[in-house]
Design a protein around this motif. Sequence first.
Motif, PDB file in Angstrom:
ATOM      1  N   LEU A 344       6.537  -0.330   9.392  1.00 50.78           N
ATOM      2  CA  LEU A 344       7.178  -0.962   8.492  1.00 50.78           C
ATOM      3  C   LEU A 344       6.577  -1.772   8.698  1.00 50.78           C
ATOM      4  O   LEU A 344       6.298  -2.638   8.249  1.00 50.78           O
ATOM      5  CB  LEU A 344       8.450  -1.031   8.758  1.00 50.78           C
ATOM      6  CG  LEU A 344       9.336  -1.697   7.755  1.00 50.78           C
ATOM      7  CD1 LEU A 344       9.094  -0.952   5.991  1.00 50.78           C
ATOM      8  CD2 LEU A 344      10.785  -2.102   8.689  1.00 50.78           C
ATOM      9  N   ASP A 345       5.643  -2.342   9.975  1.00 50.66           N
ATOM     10  CA  ASP A 345       5.108  -3.318   9.954  1.00 50.66           C
ATOM     11  C   ASP A 345       3.230  -3.858   9.351  1.00 50.66           C
ATOM     12  O   ASP A 345       3.281  -5.038   9.484  1.00 50.66           O
ATOM     13  CB  ASP A 345       4.818  -3.484  11.412  1.00 50.66           C
ATOM     14  CG  ASP A 345       5.845  -4.303  12.786  1.00 50.66           C
ATOM     15  OD1 ASP A 345       5.259  -3.797  14.405  1.00 50.66           O
ATOM     16  OD2 ASP A 345       6.776  -4.147  12.716  1.00 50.66           O
ATOM     17  N   GLY A 347       3.235  -2.800   6.303  1.00 53.11           N
ATOM     18  CA  GLY A 347       3.840  -2.668   4.890  1.00 53.11           C
ATOM     19  C   GLY A 347       4.341  -1.901   4.514  1.00 53.11           C
ATOM     20  O   GLY A 347       4.366  -1.388   3.456  1.00 53.11           O
ATOM     21  N   GLU A 349       6.660   1.180   3.803  1.00 55.06           N
ATOM     22  CA  GLU A 349       8.366   2.131   4.526  1.00 55.06           C
ATOM     23  C   GLU A 349       8.353   3.125   4.660  1.00 55.06           C
ATOM     24  O   GLU A 349       7.897   3.836   3.250  1.00 55.06           O
ATOM     25  CB  GLU A 349       9.342   1.857   3.253  1.00 55.06           C
ATOM     26  CG  GLU A 349      10.394   0.947   3.778  1.00 55.06           C
ATOM     27  CD  GLU A 349      11.062   0.054   3.023  1.00 55.06           C
ATOM     28  OE1 GLU A 349      12.218  -0.555   2.886  1.00 55.06           O
ATOM     29  OE2 GLU A 349      11.384   0.139   2.038  1.00 55.06           O
ATOM     30  N   VAL A 491      -3.543   2.735   5.001  1.00 56.27           N
ATOM     31  CA  VAL A 491      -2.610   1.826   5.239  1.00 56.27           C
ATOM     32  C   VAL A 491      -3.983   0.919   6.570  1.00 56.27           C
ATOM     33  O   VAL A 491      -4.273   1.758   7.656  1.00 56.27           O
ATOM     34  CB  VAL A 491      -1.702   2.145   5.296  1.00 56.27           C
ATOM     35  CG1 VAL A 491      -0.714   1.437   6.097  1.00 56.27           C
ATOM     36  CG2 VAL A 491      -0.974   2.979   4.300  1.00 56.27           C
TER      37      VAL A 491
END
Lengths: 493, 55
Positions: A344-345, A347, A349, A491
């Motif tokens: 989550l940190d 970006g 989910e 990511v």
Amino acid sequence: MTTSSRSVVRPNRYIDSVRLMHVSKRLSDHPGVTDAFVVMATAANVAMARGAGYRSDALAHAGPDDLLACVTAIDPGTAERVLDELDALLDEQPSGERTAATLEEAIAQAPDAGVVAISVPGSFAADLAMDSLDNGLNVFLFSSNVPLEREIELKAQAHRRGLIVMGPDCGTAIVSGAGLGFANGVRRGSIGVIGSSGTGMQSVTSLIHQFGAGISHAIGVGSRDMTDEVGGTSTLDALDALDADPTTEVIVVISKKIGDRVRPRLEQRLSASRKHIIECHLAPGGPTLEETARRAVAVAGVMQSSPIDEGVVPERRSPHPTRRYVRGLFAGGTFCYESQMIALDAGLETRSNAPLLPHMLMADPDLSTGHCLIDMGSEGYTNGRPHPMIDARARCDRLMREGRDPETAVVLFDVVLGFGAAIDPAGDLVRALKEVEQDSDGEIVLLTSVCGTDLDPQGLDGQVKTLEDAGVTVYPSNAAATRAALQAVGVEP
Amino acid sequence: MSFTDLLQSTPEVLNVGVTDFAEALRAQGVDVVQMSWKPPRKMNAEIERLLDRLL
């Protein structure tokens, strides 16, 4: 192939479910046995036995206080011989084991005992815990499903008597070098830990040991202690005790849920402490367990050693037409939580059966779609089945299923060592890992971290080698493995 | 034994429930007494979920 099935009952014989699992395995391992299980004859288990084709007068009359053993073998003689061993297995006791029928008898045998470790069903556990406190004994309460009002009552009594309740739902504690529940072998040192998460404490204590420092005590306070309802009683009492303990110089506090009314009381108490305090509140934007361990070791003034080269980054592959997703399969719930946090940190989910935020809940926990991080130790997976820290079969099944999914790019998992855990957690996963490699033609990236130390009965180095030999890249922490998983799907963490 | 005293030396432990935990303590050289607890005769739905967190 024709087979022969037999079932026997031992009336009014109670054995705990974990021991029954070991006995079942010993019977199953006999050559010629195709099925064997030993269970308490609850209505559900009797129905299961009937459904599996077992029939006998004894089974027809068995009740929940009775023990039921069922064996299917290649011929009647084999089934009989295997069942002949049952009583010896049930009666087996390690040599030198001291036993007692009641708490009073146990106290008479061990008048200097300091703590009662309780792992019976929740509704009975509370009564045992209160009896223990009334007898001046501290309590390590592994059991979950203890009613909230009983927890509050127990902790009030403990506080009044200068005792502590570690729990309920407390998986780990280390008291003066003795590991209670699931705990890792760590050297003694100056860092104390207080935590509402068992696996979180296992991770931080193991990493502190790996980084060259040691643990004075690690006090589990139970998953609800820092909520407003319970008021942080065990946490505050543990802080007082570690403040007064001459061997403790640094105190790490690991938390997940902190109530709004508890928070200011806790902050005030922490700021009044005479020791160096390191807070690890597991939430988006917060520190990881690895960062917490590193900070604690630095503050304790110990030169850090990094056990495994952190520079290992999985080979960045060209985008695949279908393989896009991370599938995480965790034995430690806190590792699942931490991985969701890190994603989550960054970006991203993810979805989970134990989501960090409510809207991240998986629609169907048994069907991964998109990026999924699954807590296989959660209630949905362990109701009537062994926890993945002690039995890998459910996790192996799910591993192989993810391996057959053309959308899986990365499989991320954890391996937890320590006293109380399986004998060879890495070895138990190898067959499934090799199938994942075969089914995906080696296209799936396998990443893991091993929570453990060289002092654990399984031995950290051997477990790491087993995994590496099976084609898995091993990281020193769950945070490092998660970052690598995110990088592997493009990511940037 | 008070909690403060508990932290002064390796404890002796009374274990109720999963015998694996007693064995794990013995493997660490900790003195343990295992209580042979069994649930009362009257069972209820709770018993069907023995040791929820393990099995």
